[in-house]
Design an enzyme around this catalytic site. Sequence first.
Site, PDB file in Angstrom:
ATOM      1  N   GLU A  21    -101.214  55.627  41.673  1.00  0.00           N
ATOM      2  CA  GLU A  21    -102.318  54.680  41.723  1.00  0.00           C
ATOM      3  C   GLU A  21    -102.511  54.712  43.344  1.00  0.00           C
ATOM      4  O   GLU A  21    -101.667  54.994  44.402  1.00  0.00           O
ATOM      5  CB  GLU A  21    -101.738  53.125  41.868  1.00  0.00           C
TER       6      GLU A  21
ATOM      7  N   LYS B 152    -109.410  48.625  37.243  1.00  0.00           N
ATOM      8  CA  LYS B 152    -107.777  47.781  36.985  1.00  0.00           C
ATOM      9  C   LYS B 152    -108.345  46.420  36.951  1.00  0.00           C
ATOM     10  O   LYS B 152    -108.940  45.788  37.614  1.00  0.00           O
ATOM     11  CB  LYS B 152    -107.140  47.839  38.361  1.00  0.00           C
TER      12      LYS B 152
ATOM     13  N   CYS C 202    -100.573  50.094  37.248  1.00  0.00           N
ATOM     14  CA  CYS C 202     -99.545  49.428  37.938  1.00  0.00           C
ATOM     15  C   CYS C 202     -99.383  47.788  37.246  1.00  0.00           C
ATOM     16  O   CYS C 202     -98.678  47.897  36.329  1.00  0.00           O
ATOM     17  CB  CYS C 202     -99.831  49.370  39.482  1.00  0.00           C
TER      18      CYS C 202
END
Length: 265
Positions: free
Chosen positions: A40, A111, A146
């Site tokens: 990421e 995300k 994440c």
Amino acid sequence: MRASVIQIAVDEGESVESRRRRVASMVREQAGADLVVLPELWTTGAFAYEAFGQEAEPLEGPTYEAMAKAASDAGVWLHAGSIPERDPDGPLYNTSLVFSPSGDLAAAYRKIHRFGFDKGEAVLMGAGSELVTVRLPSTTLGLGTCYDLRFPELFRGLVDAGAETLVVPAGWPERRRSHWTLLAQARAVENQSFVVACGTAGTHAGVPQAGHSIVVDPWGEVLAEAGAGEEVLTVEFDPGKVATTREQFPALKDRVLGLQPPRRP
């Protein structure tokens, strides 16, 4: 299926352009792999909040171009981690890019769960809203990033959409490394899927990173795990094990909650 997980350190003394060239070279070295995965926000560092706006780029910006060419040169499916994306009509996004072996963009995922509570990514970036899967010849990828790893409903949604291999690039802090390993195994077991999770090494903006990229099979067995430093983790696995596991132990068929709207009293 052969996967190469590239765990790099984001050195604050290295320019973004230099790191881009270095990572592209590392991707090319993985020719022969079926899937290559990057972490990421590797262009900036996941905790280098002040760099998000400075280094943000359009979706088809310099990182897109460099990674598309690297994927094509190596002839691999490339999950190029994520970048700070600047939408010309909106906020910044933490956006993952997946390229085919021909260098075409196969998918982009913004995300959904932003980390930071009332600071950092949570206030500097917009939230994505769409679940994203990518069909490869031997498996279907489900994309998360994440902090998403803490939200099981996202991955159950990806499984419902056909995902068999869950790919999670991250910039996970060392102080919560035990959570990283635990959650990767939990997402694999509860979804009877492979999990390929790629973290970063080194220190981002004073925050030591966990490293320990990991590949987990549908039974929760750790197939490979990196150490704390820079490393290319390579593992071979049989994507057909997902169907076999789901047939031998059909827990997903026993789901009750979430399959239909609740009854009104």
